[in-house]
Design a protein around this motif. Structure first.
Motif, PDB file in Angstrom:
ATOM      1  N   LEU A   1      26.468  34.657  16.762  1.00 51.35           N
ATOM      2  CA  LEU A   1      26.709  35.851  17.576  1.00 51.35           C
ATOM      3  C   LEU A   1      28.196  36.031  17.840  1.00 51.35           C
ATOM      4  O   LEU A   1      28.726  37.147  17.743  1.00 51.35           O
ATOM      5  CB  LEU A   1      25.934  35.752  18.890  1.00 51.35           C
ATOM      6  CG  LEU A   1      26.112  36.921  19.866  1.00 51.35           C
ATOM      7  CD1 LEU A   1      25.629  38.228  19.252  1.00 51.35           C
ATOM      8  CD2 LEU A   1      25.349  36.638  21.164  1.00 51.35           C
ATOM      9  N   SER A   2      28.885  34.943  18.152  1.00 54.63           N
ATOM     10  CA  SER A   2      30.329  35.045  18.400  1.00 54.63           C
ATOM     11  C   SER A   2      31.062  35.453  17.125  1.00 54.63           C
ATOM     12  O   SER A   2      32.008  36.255  17.166  1.00 54.63           O
ATOM     13  CB  SER A   2      30.872  33.715  18.936  1.00 54.63           C
ATOM     14  OG  SER A   2      30.795  32.694  17.959  1.00 54.63           O
ATOM     15  N   GLU A   3      30.625  34.920  15.977  1.00 54.60           N
ATOM     16  CA  GLU A   3      31.239  35.312  14.702  1.00 54.60           C
ATOM     17  C   GLU A   3      30.979  36.788  14.407  1.00 54.60           C
ATOM     18  O   GLU A   3      31.868  37.508  13.924  1.00 54.60           O
ATOM     19  CB  GLU A   3      30.681  34.447  13.570  1.00 54.60           C
ATOM     20  CG  GLU A   3      31.095  32.985  13.640  1.00 54.60           C
ATOM     21  CD  GLU A   3      30.379  32.132  12.603  1.00 54.60           C
ATOM     22  OE1 GLU A   3      31.033  31.318  11.948  1.00 54.60           O
ATOM     23  OE2 GLU A   3      29.151  32.308  12.444  1.00 54.60           O
TER      24      GLU A   3
ATOM     25  N   LEU B   1      19.563  38.637  13.358  1.00 52.71           N
ATOM     26  CA  LEU B   1      19.513  38.615  14.817  1.00 52.71           C
ATOM     27  C   LEU B   1      20.905  38.644  15.442  1.00 52.71           C
ATOM     28  O   LEU B   1      21.204  39.547  16.243  1.00 52.71           O
ATOM     29  CB  LEU B   1      18.719  37.405  15.301  1.00 52.71           C
ATOM     30  CG  LEU B   1      18.602  37.243  16.825  1.00 52.71           C
ATOM     31  CD1 LEU B   1      17.927  38.455  17.450  1.00 52.71           C
ATOM     32  CD2 LEU B   1      17.845  35.970  17.168  1.00 52.71           C
ATOM     33  N   PRO B   2      21.818  37.707  15.134  1.00 51.17           N
ATOM     34  CA  PRO B   2      23.129  37.772  15.782  1.00 51.17           C
ATOM     35  C   PRO B   2      23.943  38.989  15.371  1.00 51.17           C
ATOM     36  O   PRO B   2      24.701  39.527  16.197  1.00 51.17           O
ATOM     37  CB  PRO B   2      23.807  36.473  15.330  1.00 51.17           C
ATOM     38  CG  PRO B   2      23.071  36.027  14.121  1.00 51.17           C
ATOM     39  CD  PRO B   2      21.666  36.484  14.311  1.00 51.17           C
ATOM     40  N   VAL B   3      23.788  39.464  14.135  1.00 46.77           N
ATOM     41  CA  VAL B   3      24.608  40.591  13.677  1.00 46.77           C
ATOM     42  C   VAL B   3      24.184  41.884  14.359  1.00 46.77           C
ATOM     43  O   VAL B   3      25.019  42.629  14.900  1.00 46.77           O
ATOM     44  CB  VAL B   3      24.532  40.734  12.145  1.00 46.77           C
ATOM     45  CG1 VAL B   3      25.378  41.927  11.684  1.00 46.77           C
ATOM     46  CG2 VAL B   3      25.004  39.460  11.459  1.00 46.77           C
ATOM     47  N   VAL B   4      22.904  42.177  14.361  1.00 46.07           N
ATOM     48  CA  VAL B   4      22.431  43.417  14.997  1.00 46.07           C
ATOM     49  C   VAL B   4      22.582  43.325  16.509  1.00 46.07           C
ATOM     50  O   VAL B   4      22.933  44.312  17.170  1.00 46.07           O
ATOM     51  CB  VAL B   4      20.975  43.702  14.596  1.00 46.07           C
ATOM     52  CG1 VAL B   4      20.456  44.957  15.296  1.00 46.07           C
ATOM     53  CG2 VAL B   4      20.860  43.872  13.078  1.00 46.07           C
ATOM     54  N   MET B   5      22.347  42.138  17.065  1.00 42.79           N
ATOM     55  CA  MET B   5      22.547  41.956  18.505  1.00 42.79           C
ATOM     56  C   MET B   5      23.998  42.239  18.884  1.00 42.79           C
ATOM     57  O   MET B   5      24.276  42.926  19.879  1.00 42.79           O
ATOM     58  CB  MET B   5      22.173  40.529  18.904  1.00 42.79           C
ATOM     59  CG  MET B   5      22.274  40.244  20.390  1.00 42.79           C
ATOM     60  SD  MET B   5      20.937  40.989  21.350  1.00 42.79           S
ATOM     61  CE  MET B   5      19.567  39.945  20.851  1.00 42.79           C
ATOM     62  N   ALA B   6      24.928  41.743  18.090  1.00 39.10           N
ATOM     63  CA  ALA B   6      26.345  41.989  18.360  1.00 39.10           C
ATOM     64  C   ALA B   6      26.656  43.481  18.318  1.00 39.10           C
ATOM     65  O   ALA B   6      27.419  43.997  19.152  1.00 39.10           O
ATOM     66  CB  ALA B   6      27.203  41.236  17.346  1.00 39.10           C
TER      67      ALA B   6
ATOM     68  N   MET C   1      25.565  45.133  21.506  1.00 41.35           N
ATOM     69  CA  MET C   1      26.429  44.727  22.616  1.00 41.35           C
ATOM     70  C   MET C   1      27.751  45.489  22.591  1.00 41.35           C
ATOM     71  O   MET C   1      28.351  45.752  23.644  1.00 41.35           O
ATOM     72  CB  MET C   1      26.679  43.217  22.556  1.00 41.35           C
ATOM     73  CG  MET C   1      25.447  42.381  22.831  1.00 41.35           C
ATOM     74  SD  MET C   1      25.685  40.617  22.465  1.00 41.35           S
ATOM     75  CE  MET C   1      26.904  40.166  23.706  1.00 41.35           C
ATOM     76  N   LEU C   2      28.212  45.857  21.380  1.00 34.20           N
ATOM     77  CA  LEU C   2      29.492  46.558  21.243  1.00 34.20           C
ATOM     78  C   LEU C   2      29.342  48.073  21.227  1.00 34.20           C
ATOM     79  O   LEU C   2      30.336  48.794  21.078  1.00 34.20           O
ATOM     80  CB  LEU C   2      30.177  46.111  19.947  1.00 34.20           C
ATOM     81  CG  LEU C   2      30.616  44.648  19.893  1.00 34.20           C
ATOM     82  CD1 LEU C   2      31.108  44.283  18.493  1.00 34.20           C
ATOM     83  CD2 LEU C   2      31.699  44.368  20.928  1.00 34.20           C
ATOM     84  N   GLY C   3      28.111  48.561  21.349  1.00 36.98           N
ATOM     85  CA  GLY C   3      27.896  49.996  21.325  1.00 36.98           C
ATOM     86  C   GLY C   3      27.968  50.614  19.941  1.00 36.98           C
ATOM     87  O   GLY C   3      28.156  51.831  19.803  1.00 36.98           O
ATOM     88  N   ILE C   4      27.826  49.810  18.908  1.00 37.46           N
ATOM     89  CA  ILE C   4      27.827  50.314  17.540  1.00 37.46           C
ATOM     90  C   ILE C   4      26.391  50.676  17.166  1.00 37.46           C
ATOM     91  O   ILE C   4      25.476  49.868  17.370  1.00 37.46           O
ATOM     92  CB  ILE C   4      28.373  49.241  16.573  1.00 37.46           C
ATOM     93  CG1 ILE C   4      29.832  48.925  16.905  1.00 37.46           C
ATOM     94  CG2 ILE C   4      28.243  49.706  15.126  1.00 37.46           C
ATOM     95  CD1 ILE C   4      30.389  47.724  16.152  1.00 37.46           C
TER      96      ILE C   4
END
Length: 373
Positions: free
Chosen positions: A87-89, A111-116, A119-122
């Motif tokens: 997620l951080s990456e 999961l981490p890519v779409v979650m990120a 979170m960033l409003g993308i």
């Protein structure tokens, strides 16, 4: 005159071909719809995407990911740690790229890519291939703008803002291959009945053991032919089994692997195989009747859910893997081959489920979302 902004997309999905190939199809559709667009594929370090994506000509960025565990254990702690790392990456990557849209097709890495992205409003969308959604898409469904489905019944298992039934993209060659060309490819007569048996890239042991028994019974149907894709590890044992039952070699084609699957699908009258979403999408766009044996160890038993959707529509019959033997499969195969009207009705039912314009539908949905801004 001001030039329009070049679109940038991040696509993610990995682990198995069932997640990767739909992602690559979507990438192809985006390239055709938005000439000059930039597409970056984000995958894991250990999935099949590490070899498949570069061969497809897309840039691949790898992040850490691991499947989430359901029980408390050290493995579960490690999985959470790697997911947090991923997620951080992903956050760092997406802050730098600022894509117009992130598209996930499932698998642990999504999961981490779409979650990120959320979170960033993308803007983000996901595609679910199976009738029973995987854990990644179940966790993401409520966060993304849109969930695109292959099976309508998946919607009731997702807490999504919006779903749309698009189907799963199928290669053009699958839809356009001609029956006569397929028969010539395998050197089979045009008027015979052809059974295609395929158990996936590595084969299906119980299916491989059952088919020689079926072949023995096919002696009563002189116009029946068999194309059997065994999987590389099983070729020698399957060949020996067919020799043992005395199968007429002129009516048998045995292959360890088949790159030209479109030719086999074009040539066959009845297909026997697993119930992966991509394979079922191919069967339905071609309108092929089938006997399905779901892979019993698929996550959430999703292949059985996939198969039941075709069975309920009258497009297929199903035998669960634990009940599959030559003795259970043979009477079903003979029944269908002896009833051409039933095969025709099953094929027509399959065709009603097919989505030959799936890729266009997916790209149209993405286009509408981008236009809304």
């Amino acid at each position: 005159m001001r030039q329009p902004k070049v679109k940038t997309f991040v696509i993610t999905g990995g682990g198995t071909g069932g997640h990767i190939y739909p992602a690559l199809a979507i990438a192809r559709g985006l390239t055709e719809r938005y000439p000059g667009c930039r597409i970056e594929y984000v995958g894991g370090y250990h999935g099949l995407e590490t070899s498949i994506v570069p061969r497809a000509g897309l840039p691949l960025t790898k992040i850490h990911c691991r499947g989430l565990e359901r029980r408390i254990s050290w493995q579960a702690v490690r999985a959470l740690g790697e997911t947090a790392w991923g997620l951080s990456e992903a956050l760092w990557l997406l802050r730098r790229r600022r894509p117009d849209l992130v598209i996930g097709t499932g698998g642990f890495v999504a999961l981490p890519v779409v979650m990120a992205a959320t979170m960033l409003g993308i803007p983000a969308v996901i595609h679910e291939q199976n009738a029973y959604p995987g854990i990644t898409n179940r966790l993401l469904a409520s966060r993304v703008a849109l969930v695109m489905l292959t099976f309508a019944e998946a919607a009731k298992r997702l807490k999504a803002r919006r779903t749309v039934l698009t189907g799963l993209p199928v290669r053009t060659e699958i839809m356009t291959a001609e029956r006569q060309a397929g028969r010539r490819f395998f050197q089979l007569p045009e008027k015979g009945q052809v059974i295609l048996t395929v158990g996936g890239s590595r084969g299906a042991q119980r299916l491989n053991e059952a088919m020689p028994v079926v072949a023995q019974a096919l002696a009563s149907l002189p116009d029946a032919y068999l194309v059997h894709v065994t999987g590389e590890p099983h070729l020698a044992s399957v060949q020996a089994a067919y020799r043992q039952v005395g199968m007429d070699e002129s009516r048998l084609r045995i292959l360890p692997y088949l790159e030209r699957m479109e030719q086999a699908l074009a040539a066959c009258d009845l297909c026997i195989g697993r119930a992966g979403a991509a394979f079922l999408a191919e069967l339905t766009v071609r309108g092929l009747p089938s006997i399905l044996i779901p892979y019993p160890f698929a996550a959430e038993n999703h292949q059985e859910a996939n198969a039941r959707s075709l069975v309920d529509a009258g497009a297929a019959r199903m035998i669960v893997d634990r009940e599959l033997t030559g003795e259970t499969l043979t009477p079903l195969v003979l029944e269908l081959l002896r009833e051409p009207a039933t095969l025709t009705a099953m094929g027509q039912a399959a065709l009603t489920l097919g989505k030959p314009t799936a890729l266009t539908s997916i790209i149209d949905e993405i286009d509408q979302l981008l236009q809304k801004g």
